[in-house]
Scaffold this motif. Structure first.
Motif, short mmCIF file in Angstrom:
data_model
loop_
_atom_site.label_atom_id
_atom_site.label_comp_id
_atom_site.label_asym_id
_atom_site.label_seq_id
_atom_site.Cartn_x
_atom_site.Cartn_y
_atom_site.Cartn_z
N ARG A 100 -18.84 29.67 14.63
CA ARG A 100 -19.92 30.65 14.78
C ARG A 100 -21.18 29.99 15.34
NH1 ARG A 100 -18.31 32.17 9.36
NH2 ARG A 100 -16.84 33.92 9.45
N PHE A 101 -21.47 28.80 14.82
CA PHE A 101 -22.64 28.07 15.32
C PHE A 101 -22.49 27.77 16.81
CE2 PHE A 101 -24.20 23.83 16.54
CZ PHE A 101 -25.56 24.03 16.41
N SER A 102 -21.30 27.33 17.22
CA SER A 102 -21.05 26.98 18.62
C SER A 102 -21.23 28.19 19.53
CB SER A 102 -19.64 26.40 18.77
OG SER A 102 -19.49 25.22 18.01
N LEU A 103 -20.72 29.34 19.11
CA LEU A 103 -20.84 30.55 19.91
C LEU A 103 -22.29 31.03 19.97
CD1 LEU A 103 -17.64 32.49 18.78
CD2 LEU A 103 -18.00 31.22 20.91
N THR A 105 -14.31 21.94 18.70
CA THR A 105 -13.10 21.13 18.77
C THR A 105 -13.39 19.67 18.43
OG1 THR A 105 -13.42 20.81 21.16
CG2 THR A 105 -12.06 22.67 20.47
N PHE A 106 -14.59 19.19 18.76
CA PHE A 106 -14.98 17.82 18.42
C PHE A 106 -14.96 17.61 16.91
CE2 PHE A 106 -18.34 14.93 17.03
CZ PHE A 106 -18.06 13.77 17.74
N TRP A 164 -12.39 14.93 15.04
CA TRP A 164 -12.91 13.79 14.29
C TRP A 164 -12.87 14.00 12.78
CZ3 TRP A 164 -14.30 9.05 16.25
CH2 TRP A 164 -14.29 8.96 17.65
N GLY A 165 -12.23 15.09 12.35
CA GLY A 165 -12.06 15.32 10.92
C GLY A 165 -13.34 15.69 10.19
N LEU A 166 -14.32 16.22 10.91
CA LEU A 166 -15.59 16.59 10.29
C LEU A 166 -15.51 17.96 9.62
CD1 LEU A 166 -18.04 15.41 13.10
CD2 LEU A 166 -17.27 14.16 11.08
N THR A 167 -14.60 18.79 10.11
CA THR A 167 -14.38 20.11 9.50
C THR A 167 -12.90 20.20 9.14
OG1 THR A 167 -14.11 21.03 11.73
CG2 THR A 167 -16.27 21.28 10.70
N VAL A 168 -12.62 20.19 7.86
CA VAL A 168 -11.24 20.20 7.39
C VAL A 168 -10.83 21.58 6.89
CG1 VAL A 168 -9.59 19.19 5.78
CG2 VAL A 168 -11.38 17.76 6.79
N SER A 169 -11.70 22.20 6.12
CA SER A 169 -11.37 23.50 5.55
C SER A 169 -11.55 24.60 6.59
CB SER A 169 -12.28 23.79 4.35
OG SER A 169 -13.62 23.96 4.76
N GLU A 170 -10.85 25.72 6.37
CA GLU A 170 -10.97 26.86 7.27
C GLU A 170 -12.40 27.40 7.28
OE1 GLU A 170 -8.13 29.89 6.52
OE2 GLU A 170 -6.38 28.58 6.78
N ARG A 171 -13.06 27.35 6.14
CA ARG A 171 -14.43 27.87 6.04
C ARG A 171 -15.38 27.03 6.89
NH1 ARG A 171 -19.09 27.16 2.98
NH2 ARG A 171 -20.27 29.07 2.61
N SER A 172 -15.27 25.71 6.80
CA SER A 172 -16.15 24.84 7.58
C SER A 172 -15.89 25.00 9.08
CB SER A 172 -15.97 23.38 7.16
OG SER A 172 -14.64 22.94 7.41
N GLN A 173 -14.62 25.17 9.44
CA GLN A 173 -14.30 25.37 10.85
C GLN A 173 -14.85 26.70 11.36
OE1 GLN A 173 -10.08 24.87 11.37
NE2 GLN A 173 -10.08 22.76 10.61
N ALA A 174 -14.77 27.73 10.54
CA ALA A 174 -15.29 29.04 10.92
C ALA A 174 -16.81 28.99 11.10
CB ALA A 174 -14.91 30.08 9.89
N LEU A 175 -17.50 28.26 10.22
CA LEU A 175 -18.95 28.15 10.31
C LEU A 175 -19.38 27.42 11.59
CD1 LEU A 175 -19.92 27.29 6.61
CD2 LEU A 175 -20.39 29.42 7.84
N VAL A 176 -18.69 26.32 11.89
CA VAL A 176 -19.01 25.57 13.10
C VAL A 176 -18.69 26.39 14.35
CG1 VAL A 176 -18.43 23.53 14.47
CG2 VAL A 176 -18.74 23.33 12.01
#
Length: 221
Positions: free
Chosen positions: A200-203, A181-182, A186-198
């Motif tokens: 997965r990393f978080s989990l 969510t951070f 803060w606009g670090l992940t804009v695309s759906e792909r980047s959000q999905a990657l982060v």
């Protein structure tokens, strides 16, 4: 001269939105630094000394005890307790305005994580409040030594062990999912792909840290 209430109302709304924007970002930032950073150090560095045995853990406690109490207390209040209190109180404000029922509008996993983020925040706050009251305040005002003997006595009790396990895992999950969510806030992940990657990393990070936390807590028993 007549005052255009439409204009003044619009300005007030803009100012309120700007304030909320700032408070939300400070809330997001404090969840990572200093709260999240301290949590990692506290659990996976300080308490990890127990993996070397009770004597190793007590050596760490003795080292921390060399810091003058007024300095240690001032550091904890300004660097830790104040950010935690702000993060928790503003988190409750956000949660009060959120509808957990809207989680059903998201994809199943996102909706579940949305709800768990808020639930884990409440559980973590209750645990941290009790942890500070029962250990840190006892240390400052009753001179209670937070050594291996004390922690062994607490965590050897099945009920207290379950309470600590739930509290620590809630705090770890809240931090790990908070990274996801951070990055969005803060606009670090804009695309759906980047959000999905982060995400997965978080989990994955939560799975690793959760295993470490269980191992460390179990070593005190």
């Amino acid at each position: 001269m007549a005052i255009d209430t439409t204009v003044t109302g619009g300005v007030a709304a803009i100012d309120q939105d700007r304030l909320h924007f700032i408070l939300r970002r400070v809330h997001s930032l404090t969840g990572i630094v200093p709260i999240g950073a301290y949590m990692l150090v506290h659990i996976y560095f300080e308490n990890a000394f127990i993996l070397g045995g009770g004597a190793k853990f007590d050596q760490l406690v003795a080292g921390i005890a060399t810091i003058p109490i007024p300095i240690l207390l001032a550091i904890e209040i300004t660097v830790l307790w104040a950010p935690i209190l702000y993060h928790a109180l503003y988190g409750f404000v956000v949660m009060a305005g959120a509808d957990l029922g809207t989680a059903t509008h998201f994809a199943y996993r996102n909706g579940l994580l949305y709800a768990l983020q808020r639930i884990s925040g409440v559980v973590a706050f209750v645990f941290i409040a009790w942890h500070v009251y029962s250990l840190r305040l006892s240390f400052y005002f009753r001179h209670t030594e937070i050594d291996y003997t004390l922690m062994h006595a607490i965590l050897s009790d099945p009920g207290w062990f379950a309470f600590y396990l739930l509290g620590v895992l809630s705090a770890v999950f809240h931090f790990c999912n908070g990274i996801f969510t951070f990055c969005i806030t803060w606009g670090l992940t804009v695309s759906e792909r980047s959000q999905a990657l982060v995400q997965r990393f978080s989990l994955a990070l939560f799975a690793v840290l959760a295993l470490g936390a269980v191992t460390i807590l179990s070593a005190f028993r």
